[in-house]
Design a protein around this motif. Sequence first.
Motif, PDB file in Angstrom:
ATOM      1  N   LYS A 167       0.900  -1.361   0.073  1.00  0.00           N
ATOM      2  CA  LYS A 167      -0.004  -0.104   0.057  1.00  0.00           C
ATOM      3  C   LYS A 167       0.951   1.233   0.040  1.00  0.00           C
ATOM      4  N   GLY A 168       2.032   1.229   0.589  1.00  0.00           N
ATOM      5  CA  GLY A 168       2.732   2.337   0.924  1.00  0.00           C
ATOM      6  C   GLY A 168       4.246   2.373  -0.012  1.00  0.00           C
ATOM      7  N   GLY A 169       4.617   1.128  -0.501  1.00  0.00           N
ATOM      8  CA  GLY A 169       5.737   1.038  -1.404  1.00  0.00           C
ATOM      9  C   GLY A 169       6.871   0.357  -0.618  1.00  0.00           C
ATOM     10  N   ALA A 170       7.866   0.103  -1.258  1.00  0.00           N
ATOM     11  CA  ALA A 170       9.099  -0.575  -0.528  1.00  0.00           C
ATOM     12  C   ALA A 170       9.799   0.237   0.552  1.00  0.00           C
ATOM     13  N   SER A 171       9.423   1.840   0.480  1.00  0.00           N
ATOM     14  CA  SER A 171       9.861   2.620   1.599  1.00  0.00           C
ATOM     15  C   SER A 171       8.992   3.301   2.275  1.00  0.00           C
ATOM     16  N   SER A 172       9.017   3.471   3.674  1.00  0.00           N
ATOM     17  CA  SER A 172       7.886   4.158   4.371  1.00  0.00           C
ATOM     18  C   SER A 172       8.317   5.685   4.618  1.00  0.00           C
ATOM     19  N   ALA A 173       9.261   5.659   5.684  1.00  0.00           N
ATOM     20  CA  ALA A 173       9.556   7.036   6.074  1.00  0.00           C
ATOM     21  C   ALA A 173      10.288   8.127   5.126  1.00  0.00           C
ATOM     22  N   LEU A 174      11.108   7.210   4.255  1.00  0.00           N
ATOM     23  CA  LEU A 174      11.829   8.040   2.888  1.00  0.00           C
ATOM     24  C   LEU A 174      10.764   8.478   2.050  1.00  0.00           C
ATOM     25  N   HIS A 195      23.993  11.646  -6.018  1.00  0.00           N
ATOM     26  CA  HIS A 195      24.592  10.510  -5.344  1.00  0.00           C
ATOM     27  C   HIS A 195      24.115  10.369  -4.008  1.00  0.00           C
ATOM     28  N   VAL A 196      23.667   9.281  -3.684  1.00  0.00           N
ATOM     29  CA  VAL A 196      23.139   8.987  -2.078  1.00  0.00           C
ATOM     30  C   VAL A 196      23.877   7.889  -1.300  1.00  0.00           C
ATOM     31  N   LEU A 197      24.132   7.898  -0.343  1.00  0.00           N
ATOM     32  CA  LEU A 197      24.559   6.865   0.698  1.00  0.00           C
ATOM     33  C   LEU A 197      23.611   6.569   1.865  1.00  0.00           C
ATOM     34  N   GLY A 198      22.893   5.543   1.607  1.00  0.00           N
ATOM     35  CA  GLY A 198      21.793   5.487   2.910  1.00  0.00           C
ATOM     36  C   GLY A 198      22.219   4.392   3.959  1.00  0.00           C
ATOM     37  N   ASP A 199      21.500   4.649   5.186  1.00  0.00           N
ATOM     38  CA  ASP A 199      21.560   3.556   6.135  1.00  0.00           C
ATOM     39  C   ASP A 199      20.277   3.749   6.865  1.00  0.00           C
ATOM     40  N   ILE A 200      19.583   2.645   6.410  1.00  0.00           N
ATOM     41  CA  ILE A 200      17.857   2.580   6.740  1.00  0.00           C
ATOM     42  C   ILE A 200      17.627   1.640   7.855  1.00  0.00           C
ATOM     43  N   THR A 201      16.832   2.014   8.765  1.00  0.00           N
ATOM     44  CA  THR A 201      16.593   1.138   9.826  1.00  0.00           C
ATOM     45  C   THR A 201      15.003   0.900  10.367  1.00  0.00           C
ATOM     46  N   VAL A 233       9.578  -2.381   6.327  1.00  0.00           N
ATOM     47  CA  VAL A 233      10.133  -0.882   5.701  1.00  0.00           C
ATOM     48  C   VAL A 233      10.730  -0.058   6.735  1.00  0.00           C
ATOM     49  N   GLU A 234      11.454   0.922   6.603  1.00  0.00           N
ATOM     50  CA  GLU A 234      11.953   1.846   7.451  1.00  0.00           C
ATOM     51  C   GLU A 234      11.113   2.772   8.105  1.00  0.00           C
ATOM     52  N   ASP A 235      11.601   3.072   9.384  1.00  0.00           N
ATOM     53  CA  ASP A 235      10.902   3.990  10.143  1.00  0.00           C
ATOM     54  C   ASP A 235      11.998   5.060  10.511  1.00  0.00           C
ATOM     55  N   LEU A 236      13.059   4.881  10.036  1.00  0.00           N
ATOM     56  CA  LEU A 236      14.338   5.664  10.451  1.00  0.00           C
ATOM     57  C   LEU A 236      15.509   5.665   9.453  1.00  0.00           C
ATOM     58  N   ALA A 237      15.830   6.619   8.909  1.00  0.00           N
ATOM     59  CA  ALA A 237      17.193   6.611   7.840  1.00  0.00           C
ATOM     60  C   ALA A 237      18.102   7.878   8.028  1.00  0.00           C
ATOM     61  N   SER A 238      19.480   7.677   7.582  1.00  0.00           N
ATOM     62  CA  SER A 238      20.378   8.491   7.622  1.00  0.00           C
ATOM     63  C   SER A 238      20.761   8.683   6.323  1.00  0.00           C
ATOM     64  N   VAL A 239      20.946   9.629   5.700  1.00  0.00           N
ATOM     65  CA  VAL A 239      21.558   9.534   4.146  1.00  0.00           C
ATOM     66  C   VAL A 239      22.481  10.758   3.917  1.00  0.00           C
ATOM     67  N   LEU A 240      23.655  10.311   3.412  1.00  0.00           N
ATOM     68  CA  LEU A 240      24.684  11.145   2.742  1.00  0.00           C
ATOM     69  C   LEU A 240      24.459  11.551   1.390  1.00  0.00           C
TER      70      LEU A 240
END
Length: 382
Positions: A167-174, A195-201, A233-240
């Motif tokens: 319903k929401g897709g492969a990602s939630s918070a992002l 460009h991105v570098l992601g750490d998802i949780t 799916v992630e509820d938290l993420a940090s991205v460079l």
Amino acid sequence: MGIVGAGFVGPHHIDAVRRLGYVDVVAVAGSNQASADRKAEALGARRAYGSYEKLLDDPDVQVVHNATPNYLHYPINAAAIAKGKHVVSDKPLAMTAAEAKKLLDQATKAGIVHAVTFNYRGNPLVQQGRLAIARGDIGKPHFLVGQYLQDWLLKETDYSWRLEPDKGGASSALGDIGSHWCDLAQHMSGLRITHVLGDITTVLPKRKRPKGSREAFATAGANEPLEEVEIKVEDLASVLLRFDNGAKGSFSVGQVCAGHKNDLELEICGSKASLKWRQEHQNELWLGHRDTANEILQKDPSLIDADARGYAHLPGGHQEAWADAFANLMRDIYGFIAAGRKPTDAHPPAFATFEDGYRANCIVEAILESAAKGSAWTKVND
Ligand SMILES: NC(=O)c1ccc[n+]([C@@H]2O[C@H](COP(=O)([O-])OP(=O)(O)OC[C@H]3O[C@@H](n4cnc5c(N)ncnc54)[C@H](O)[C@@H]3O)[C@@H](O)[C@H]2O)c1
């Protein structure tokens, strides 16, 4: 206009277009006739349809607003374009970048006006900041940093369709709020994320889902029947981030951060000065200096640039807010439609198109890809 989906955000679409004074709210379509009837009455729409197909068949509906859960964005937007209607879609434009690209191509071919509600663009001080950066006030941007934090999914009994990939897709918070941050960062700076570098949780890998239905953002009732479900799916993420002018950046998103209600913050540091805008203090723009005292510009039509003034409707000291910015978006979109402009004409700034929506989908997908590769730098496709 006609709107499909009148849950949390749908009524704000209606409120916003009503403020323009020349838009007729023809119809609301719901998931069934009973709910459409209820919503149409509550919102003062003239007609109620139990399916979106019926709304699309109504010749009086010229502009279709899509405020349904994400999985219905593609089919409803595609069907509306096929009927030759202009489309205002809520974000994210689609569940995947491939779907978003199909919508962009279909809309372009059909020659309809297409818009995505990246509504933070509608804030007068966002426009002021954008103009200041374009004019060179902060010099060359070299660092874009910020966050978009909320707390409404902090408890294991908090639940939303946004947590279900079908319903929401492969990602939630992002996808839900990261897409807003990325659009805002690109819009204000005039740069593109390359460009991105992601750490998802997933902080809460198990939640208690209500067995019945629950209004968006509502907390669990005392005796509400619940069932335990696994969350992928992630509820938290940090991205460079890397931008196309060589600038670097980072942002975090999370919906499990107590005390943060709708805490979107974006700071852009340049070679001469810095600039920061915070959604929860949206009537202030912070300007950071090296050799003189920092400044806070308060929203005041007489103190901002002429080109941003149209987004401010009250004198200084009179706070403008989320719903006012949303109405500014509709003013830009409907002004464009009413003037008979072609979709290929230049758009007013608060008006994001399917191209911007597609771009946001590409960024979110690249972050997921990066995380899946163990947080490797990943190029954003476009
Ligand atoms: N721009 C923003 O700031 C913003 C804010 C909130 C939500 N959104 C987006 O808006 C969309 C809706 O979010 P929401 O929070 O309002 O969700 P919601 O669950 O509160 O509302 C969705 C509505 O769609 C209805 N619906 C479901 N299936 C339907 C169907 N087949 N036909 C017609 N109606 C149907 C539901 O009954 C509900 O009333 C999402 O894509 C979300 O990402 C954007």
